[in-house]
Scaffold this active site. Structure first.
Site, PDB file in Angstrom:
ATOM      1  N   SER A 256       0.830  -1.194   0.000  1.00 48.08           N
ATOM      2  CA  SER A 256       0.000   0.000   0.000  1.00 48.08           C
ATOM      3  C   SER A 256       0.862   1.241   0.000  1.00 48.08           C
ATOM      4  O   SER A 256       2.023   1.218   0.411  1.00 48.08           O
ATOM      5  CB  SER A 256      -0.890   0.009   1.239  1.00 48.08           C
ATOM      6  OG  SER A 256      -0.063   0.230   2.375  1.00 48.08           O
ATOM      7  N   LYS A 257       0.235   2.324  -0.454  1.00 48.31           N
ATOM      8  CA  LYS A 257       0.907   3.619  -0.513  1.00 48.31           C
ATOM      9  C   LYS A 257       1.400   4.053   0.852  1.00 48.31           C
ATOM     10  O   LYS A 257       2.373   4.770   0.958  1.00 48.31           O
ATOM     11  CB  LYS A 257      -0.107   4.667  -0.987  1.00 48.31           C
ATOM     12  CG  LYS A 257      -0.125   4.867  -2.481  1.00 48.31           C
ATOM     13  CD  LYS A 257      -0.918   6.105  -2.803  1.00 48.31           C
ATOM     14  CE  LYS A 257      -1.805   5.828  -3.983  1.00 48.31           C
ATOM     15  NZ  LYS A 257      -2.742   6.842  -4.318  1.00 48.31           N
ATOM     16  N   ARG A 258       0.671   3.630   1.872  1.00 43.90           N
ATOM     17  CA  ARG A 258       0.999   4.107   3.214  1.00 43.90           C
ATOM     18  C   ARG A 258       2.412   3.705   3.641  1.00 43.90           C
ATOM     19  O   ARG A 258       3.043   4.364   4.413  1.00 43.90           O
ATOM     20  CB  ARG A 258      -0.030   3.616   4.237  1.00 43.90           C
ATOM     21  CG  ARG A 258      -0.936   4.733   4.708  1.00 43.90           C
ATOM     22  CD  ARG A 258      -2.096   4.213   5.489  1.00 43.90           C
ATOM     23  NE  ARG A 258      -2.994   3.443   4.642  1.00 43.90           N
ATOM     24  CZ  ARG A 258      -3.423   2.225   4.936  1.00 43.90           C
ATOM     25  NH1 ARG A 258      -3.069   1.647   6.053  1.00 43.90           N
ATOM     26  NH2 ARG A 258      -4.243   1.594   4.120  1.00 43.90           N
ATOM     27  N   GLN A 259       2.887   2.565   3.102  1.00 44.95           N
ATOM     28  CA  GLN A 259       4.207   2.107   3.546  1.00 44.95           C
ATOM     29  C   GLN A 259       5.325   2.458   2.565  1.00 44.95           C
ATOM     30  O   GLN A 259       6.446   1.988   2.709  1.00 44.95           O
ATOM     31  CB  GLN A 259       4.163   0.597   3.807  1.00 44.95           C
ATOM     32  CG  GLN A 259       3.225   0.274   4.948  1.00 44.95           C
ATOM     33  CD  GLN A 259       3.521  -1.064   5.589  1.00 44.95           C
ATOM     34  OE1 GLN A 259       4.602  -1.600   5.474  1.00 44.95           O
ATOM     35  NE2 GLN A 259       2.544  -1.605   6.277  1.00 44.95           N
ATOM     36  N   GLY A 260       5.036   3.246   1.564  1.00 45.59           N
ATOM     37  CA  GLY A 260       6.094   3.629   0.616  1.00 45.59           C
ATOM     38  C   GLY A 260       5.488   3.895  -0.744  1.00 45.59           C
ATOM     39  O   GLY A 260       4.297   3.716  -0.940  1.00 45.59           O
TER      40      GLY A 260
END
Ligand code: GLU
Length: 478
Positions: A256-260
């Protein structure tokens, strides 16, 4: 060589404004399979969701694919006999097939309002049921339908999916897959605006474009029962299904975008090389027979096989990507790397008009950085005035340090054409004559020339700075 028309694969992205790394993996595996089998690869733009239209996204996507070296035999800018290859230009085709399904009793008009559907879903959620269409319009009589149509009531067309039994199919990677039909929704096939949904357009096009293998991410596997029902309702042959394993974050959650970053363009902007990007992405779920990890695109075209794709999720390991990019930065042609790195220097407002110096700077930086952008932090000291702390100044003004600086300033002044060998000799000679060695020698000299006690060896630094700048730096602290 004539291509094998029996194998036709497609990459069918929805242009959202960027290419997701998972999308690139799909594009790459399709490309590799086509190359390996001498089949054909197709690029089809799935842009029928008007709400998600992003101007320029299609062109950007095609540019990114080109930059990465992923060509296709047929696509929007390379029309073959099955075009157009952009779904928004094919809406009439889908409309015709949607109505044909209604006639065949495999789909039906649904006149339910948004309010009603929201209410149904809300009630289902409250009862802990999976939200699904409740079938209100599934069995309307012909007269009821005629009446509603006569009143111009907005409608959608829904799939009349069987409520009983199972859908069983074979996936090249997952093996036998089964779904209970009762869990499958009466999917909307055509929206009230006359546009198709993904499911209808995708299946119709895969059939019309004679796609033999559907290779795509595992998140689409739950759609297969609906697709199979569509194929069967039309009396069409099924393609082979190949669902690629999910991409995961290092903590094994779904990528996911949240982790990179997940956008390919973001990585390219940061100075990951297309060659490294392809190599890294190829290993997400696929591996070669041995434990070799470095592959060019050409080598992958030969080595690739669907049999070596794994079932389990593939972790997107950024550290590995950085390592791999570093390998390519060291290995590829220096001119190529220098050219690709120019924009980072321009952005950092560094004057690189001295081409010979710039090449040496890049040669030094590429051994130390893991991205092209990262070369900058190993390079600014060769161009900008150095800044020293009080502590540094103490080292520079030390008696021994001063002796070294003065020796070097004199020696360089008299030297013509400085070669690495000559500078090396000078290092030895000065240590001997001044009887200053080890740390006492290297720390002040590297500090005065490079602004840091750690870094490249003295000959490399002097070679990059050149005679004038080296003397200038020495003299400034004499
Ligand atoms: N348009 C879908 C996507 O955005 C295609 C999925 C498929 O390959 O069937 O990924």
């Amino acid at each position: 060589m004539n291509k094998n028309n029996a194998i036709r694969v497609r990459f069918a992205p929805s242009p959202t404004g960027y290419l997701h790394v998972g999308g690139l993996r799909t594009a790459l595996f399709n490309y590799l399979y086509a190359q390996k089998t001498n089949g054909k690869s197709i690029l089809r733009i799935e842009d029928t969701d008007k709400g998600r239209f992003v101007p320029g996204a299609k062109e950007d996507l095609m540019n990114t694919l080109k930059l990465l070296g992923l060509s296709y035999d047929e696509g929007p800018d390379n029309e073959g006999e099955f075009g157009p290859y952009v779904q928004s230009a094919r809406t009439e085709i889908y409309r015709k097939f949607a109505h044909e399904l209604v006639e065949r009793g495999k789909a039906y008009y649904c006149f339910c309002s948004k309010d009603r559907l929201d209410k149904v879903r809300k009630e289902q959620r409250e009862k802990n049921q999976t939200p699904m269409y409740d079938g209100k319009c599934r069995n309307l009589s012909e007269d009821e339908v005629k009446e509603k149509l006569g009143e111009d009531t907005p409608f959608v067309i829904r799939l009349k999916f069987p409520k009983e039994g199972k859908t069983v199919f074979y996936d090249k990677i997952r093996g036998k897959v089964e779904f209970n039909n009762s869990e499958v929704d009466d999917q909307i096939l055509m929206k009230a605006d006359g546009y198709p949904t993904y499911h209808l357009a995708n299946v119709v096009d895969d059939h019309l474009m004679k796609i033999s293998h559907v290779i795509r991410g595992e998140e689409w596997i739950t759609s297969v029962p609906k697709h199979i029902f569509l194929y069967e309702s039309f009396g069409w042959d099924l393609p082979k299904f190949v669902h690629l394993p999910l991409l995961l974050n290092p903590d094994k959650s779904k990528l996911s975008k949240r982790q990179g970053d997940v956008a390919v363009e973001k990585y390219l902007e940061k100075g990951y090389l297309p060659e490294a990007m392809i190599n890294f992405i190829a290993l997400l779920g696929w591996h070669a027979a041995g434990d070799r990890e470095i592959y060019s695109l050409k080598e992958l075209e030969k080595e690739f096989s669907l049999n070596r794709i794994s079932k389990s999720g593939a972790v997107f390991d950024l550290e590995k990507f950085q390592w791999m990019n570093g390998q390519y930065m060291k290995k590829l042609d220096l001119d190529y790397i220098s050219e690709k790195t120019e924009k980072y220097f321009t952005d950092a407002k560094i004057d690189i008009s001295d081409g010979e110096k710039y090449r040496k700077v890049v040669e030094n930086g590429r051994k130390r950085a893991s991205t092209l952008a990262g070369i900058i932090e190993h390079s600014t000291m060769f161009y900008e005035d150095l800044q020293f702390t009080d502590e540094d100044l103490k080292i520079l003004s030390d008696e021994k340090a001063q002796k070294i600086f003065s020796f070097w300033a004199d020696a360089l002044k008299n030297a013509d054409n400085l070669s690495l060998q000559k500078i090396n000799d000078l290092v030895k000679q000065s240590q001997k004559e001044l009887e200053i060695r080890g740390k006492d020698f290297y720390i002040p000299l590297r500090l005065v020339l490079f602004g840091n006690c750690h870094g490249p060896d003295i000959p490399t630094i002097v070679d990059i700075l050149g005679k004038e700048m080296t003397i200038g730096r020495l003299k400034k602290y004499l």
